[in-house]
Motif scaffolding. Sequence first.
Motif, PDB file in Angstrom:
ATOM      1  N   SER A 121      -9.990   1.899   1.493  1.00 27.61           N
ATOM      2  CA  SER A 121      -8.739   2.309   2.168  1.00 27.61           C
ATOM      3  C   SER A 121      -8.193   1.175   3.036  1.00 27.61           C
ATOM      4  N   THR A 122      -9.095   0.361   3.602  1.00 26.94           N
ATOM      5  CA  THR A 122      -8.665  -0.829   4.370  1.00 26.94           C
ATOM      6  C   THR A 122      -7.854  -1.753   3.457  1.00 26.94           C
ATOM      7  N   GLU A 124      -6.288  -0.948   0.670  1.00 24.08           N
ATOM      8  CA  GLU A 124      -5.011  -0.322   0.298  1.00 24.08           C
ATOM      9  C   GLU A 124      -3.979  -0.475   1.416  1.00 24.08           C
ATOM     10  N   ASN A 125      -4.407  -0.260   2.662  1.00 22.27           N
ATOM     11  CA  ASN A 125      -3.471  -0.382   3.787  1.00 22.27           C
ATOM     12  C   ASN A 125      -2.976  -1.814   3.957  1.00 22.27           C
ATOM     13  N   LEU A 126      -3.890  -2.774   3.807  1.00 25.54           N
ATOM     14  CA  LEU A 126      -3.497  -4.176   3.972  1.00 25.54           C
ATOM     15  C   LEU A 126      -2.566  -4.629   2.853  1.00 25.54           C
ATOM     16  N   LYS A 128      -0.359  -3.128   1.318  1.00 31.64           N
ATOM     17  CA  LYS A 128       1.039  -2.703   1.538  1.00 31.64           C
ATOM     18  C   LYS A 128       1.780  -3.711   2.405  1.00 31.64           C
ATOM     19  N   ARG A 129       1.040  -4.523   3.159  1.00 27.91           N
ATOM     20  CA  ARG A 129       1.693  -5.464   4.085  1.00 27.91           C
ATOM     21  C   ARG A 129       1.895  -6.857   3.495  1.00 27.91           C
ATOM     22  N   ASP A 159     -13.058  -1.828  13.336  1.00 27.24           N
ATOM     23  CA  ASP A 159     -12.354  -0.542  13.467  1.00 27.24           C
ATOM     24  C   ASP A 159     -13.293   0.632  13.741  1.00 27.24           C
ATOM     25  N   GLN A 517      -7.967   9.864  -2.791  1.00 28.43           N
ATOM     26  CA  GLN A 517      -8.614   9.171  -1.670  1.00 28.43           C
ATOM     27  C   GLN A 517     -10.023   9.764  -1.540  1.00 28.43           C
ATOM     28  N   SER A 521     -14.674   6.677   2.048  1.00 27.65           N
ATOM     29  CA  SER A 521     -14.131   5.776   3.066  1.00 27.65           C
ATOM     30  C   SER A 521     -14.243   6.375   4.469  1.00 27.65           C
TER      31      SER A 521
END
Length: 524
Positions: A121-122, A124-126, A128-129, A159, A517, A521
Amino acid sequence: MAAAKKAVLGPLVGAVDQGTSSTRFLVFNSKTAELLSHHQVEIKQEFPREGWVEQDPKEILQSVYECIEKTCEKLGQLNIDISNIKAIGVSNQRETTVVWDKLTGEPLYNAVVWLDLRTQSTVENLSKRIPGNNNFVKSKTGLPLSTYFSAVKLRWLLDNVKKVQEAVEENRALFGTIDSWLIWSLTGGIHGGVHCTDVTNASRTMLFNIHSLEWDKELCEFFGIPMEILPNVRSSSEIYGLMKAGALEGVPISGCLGDQSAALVGQMCFQDGQAKNTYGTGCFLLCNTGHKCVFSEHGLLTTVAYKLGRDKPVYYALEGSVAIAGAVIRWLRDNLGIIKSSEEIEKLAKEVGTSYGCYFVPAFSGLYAPYWEPSARGIICGLTQFTNKCHIAFAALEAVCFQTREILDAMNRDCGIPLSHLQVDGGMTSNKILMQLQADILYIPVVKPSMPETTALGAAMAAGAAEGVGVWSLEPEDLSAVTMERFEPQINAEESEIRYSTWKKAVMKSIGWVTTQSPESGIP
């Protein structure tokens, strides 16, 4: 008599080879590259949740001390004086991430192993940026954004682990891959230990600019990593510090390479276009591309091959990584219990001599090169009532060979020069059935050195050749000739192609398995 024997040996070099499944210490004669003695200890892997893989950094360190002591005892029994050991090299599993307290020397969490998937998930989030038209991460690091590399593991620790957060805030935290943890500890730890890494290990963190050969401020900001916790980056061959304890106290640690780079050096792949494949827990095919970074169009990584001295040039490599190779054998042993020891798989496979249409895709942690597909999971397909454990064993060995073939195909397309033969090393190469299968499936000869410990040898060469040590010459004319065993393809090319295309069909079935998901995670 003993004195004469000691005089003949000349300078020796030791190598710590800290892999995913075991630690070894090996001692080589620097003039002949002969392996004189070694000791090995298996390392526990912990799987606290599905997709998580951890190890205890203190157990790893302890295993290194144990291997050094035991090897020194064995040398004593052989009447070899350990004062002849002039340097020590370190090679290590690469992306595995450790954060420790520089005041107490205690790890702040278990080591998060390269295979670990908790950072999905880390990632996936990154991702997007990252702007679609400018993948600055890939262009600076040569790596795709993946759970595999250290930066996202470190991000997860920052985190989710309170002890890590507090240590960073109080300026007590140090980060490193296993080489850094070992070198810091072996050179004194809290009493002046050296916090460093080399360019090859740094190039696997996703925080290192492989062009400027420095930690990259923009990358550190993107991942939110404080730069003060990072080790100093050095070349792969120079004196980092001296051993502070144990039988080899005072001996310089002067070589450091990630295990796959070490194997490239140990296989003497110093020329542009030379390649080797290492069969360990995973499978890693590296091709030396010389002084230039070659960016892959086919899912391979661009990585630092080695830099053998502070003032020496850097060499790059293209790399294809397969997550699960030897690990599939360990899984058949520990999870299914169809073999009692890793050696037994050869016997089972030999009994049937074919997988009888059974295909095994061991995508336990998704697929790495050339797919980079985290949604894949392992499958065994083509089963019939006739299928037995021997066929599954055979299919597991074939899987290792098919995965290598996929990478070799990608490499041939990127480099434009098909390999005429494949140099191989690593623990699994003692399996003759595997080696013959590999030659059949690649349809080129497979060439194996008679001394398969090339990872340790590469680390020893780097250590022995370091400035201030100078007991190992890396000049081509001085490198001792290695005796090789060759495996020639024995099936026809057409049969090889049919088996390979069926395998690819199986791979397609393994992809897209994890759709939602997943709970893996979550945080304990």
